[in-house]
Design a protein around this motif. Sequence first.
Motif, mmCIF file in Angstrom:
data_model
loop_
_atom_site.group_PDB
_atom_site.id
_atom_site.type_symbol
_atom_site.label_atom_id
_atom_site.label_comp_id
_atom_site.label_asym_id
_atom_site.label_seq_id
_atom_site.Cartn_x
_atom_site.Cartn_y
_atom_site.Cartn_z
ATOM 1 N N PHE A 208 0.843 -1.188 0.000
ATOM 2 C CA PHE A 208 0.000 0.000 0.000
ATOM 3 C C PHE A 208 0.883 1.245 0.000
ATOM 4 O O PHE A 208 1.915 1.287 0.667
ATOM 5 C CB PHE A 208 -0.893 -0.009 1.245
ATOM 6 N N THR A 209 0.493 2.261 -0.739
ATOM 7 C CA THR A 209 1.243 3.511 -0.785
ATOM 8 C C THR A 209 0.295 4.681 -0.568
ATOM 9 O O THR A 209 -0.748 4.770 -1.221
ATOM 10 C CB THR A 209 1.949 3.682 -2.151
ATOM 11 N N PHE A 210 0.638 5.572 0.361
ATOM 12 C CA PHE A 210 -0.162 6.780 0.578
ATOM 13 C C PHE A 210 0.021 7.732 -0.597
ATOM 14 O O PHE A 210 1.145 8.037 -0.996
ATOM 15 C CB PHE A 210 0.232 7.468 1.888
ATOM 16 N N ARG A 233 -7.182 3.090 5.353
ATOM 17 C CA ARG A 233 -6.158 2.068 5.552
ATOM 18 C C ARG A 233 -6.367 1.356 6.891
ATOM 19 O O ARG A 233 -6.249 0.128 6.970
ATOM 20 C CB ARG A 233 -4.761 2.707 5.503
ATOM 21 N N HIS A 278 2.974 5.962 9.489
ATOM 22 C CA HIS A 278 2.677 5.835 8.065
ATOM 23 C C HIS A 278 3.505 4.718 7.426
ATOM 24 O O HIS A 278 3.010 3.965 6.583
ATOM 25 C CB HIS A 278 2.939 7.164 7.342
ATOM 26 N N GLU A 282 2.050 1.351 5.665
ATOM 27 C CA GLU A 282 2.414 0.970 4.302
ATOM 28 C C GLU A 282 3.053 -0.407 4.238
ATOM 29 O O GLU A 282 3.313 -0.920 3.153
ATOM 30 C CB GLU A 282 3.376 2.010 3.700
#
Length: 364
Positions: A208-210, A233, A278, A282
């Motif tokens: 997953f990437t913000f 998320r 974060h 991720e």
Amino acid sequence: MQRIYIDPGHGGNDTGATGNGLAEKDIVLDIGYQMSVYLRQNYEGMYRRMSRTDDTSVSLQARTDNANNWGADVFISIHANAFNGNARGFETYIHNSIPTGANNLQADMHPQILNEMLGYDASIPDRGQQSANFHVLRETQMTAILTENLFIDHAADAELLQDPAFISAVAAAHAEAVADYLGLTPIDNGDGDGDDENGNDDNGDDGFTFQHWNGAIIGDGDQGDHVEEVQERLVNLGYSLPQFGIDGIFGSETSGAVRRFQQDAGIGVDGIPGPETHGALEGDVDMAFRFQHWDGAIISAGDQGDHVEELQQRLVDLGYSLPQFGVDGIFGSETSGAVRRFQQDAGIGVDGIPGPETHGALGG
């Protein structure tokens, strides 16, 4: 920013309609959540809030009060029907005062959802665009609609409602209709950044990437896409936000979910999503699932307790549904069947008994 309030009907002790081993509260929560995620992945310029994101009991008054106080622009209440085992089909309702906005939304949403359904079964009856004096339509101060997505006690309808592809298609149709009504802007996927057609990162791995976070620490009261992305998320990882949902506002509920995540991730617990948090969200920190209540003993038929409930929740989180009894803390045939399906998919011994090998696979 447009505000969309998604209301999966019933929940908690209120199962809603039941039939064919299904409960309305579970089906509509699935549709509502997938609708919310679909909007997030495909459109910009809006916030979304759900009346519930888990199996929680929320009163009708609380649902409408929450939507009104939040200043929602549109309210979508999602339901499934039941009658006598013979009735079937799709119908939608707006308030019988026929407000212009609701009438326009219904004219867009009803055929869009029905057409999607007919692609799976051309014999589904159109029960029409109707009006009624339902609480969630009467007491909301914004455009409101209620959808009745087939009859749970009709065998053919129930078969469709157990099809994950059908549920996803219905959720997407709800989302597309609302997006059309509000004139939402589709996410630009032609920017060469490796997104797929749904706006998701498609860089060849599953990480997953913000997309919206600029590196700053998120504080109390912060609002925007970067907050909404953190909330989504967290919910995707099983940290529910039952009161306010994914609303793009960082408050005490989201901070509490961050704390629970930080504790499970083994990082500093302060409820503040900074760079370390974060990074963990991720996937930079080992987030293998850990059973908290299992003592290592083999679970057998009739066993009850937190360890069984935790097992059931893990199975549900991984997509192995328990439509009849849900997460009830009792190990019976339904849970054993879900264990068998997981064991088969995991390539381990298939016996429906959750022993150490199965717990180890579930933890991975």
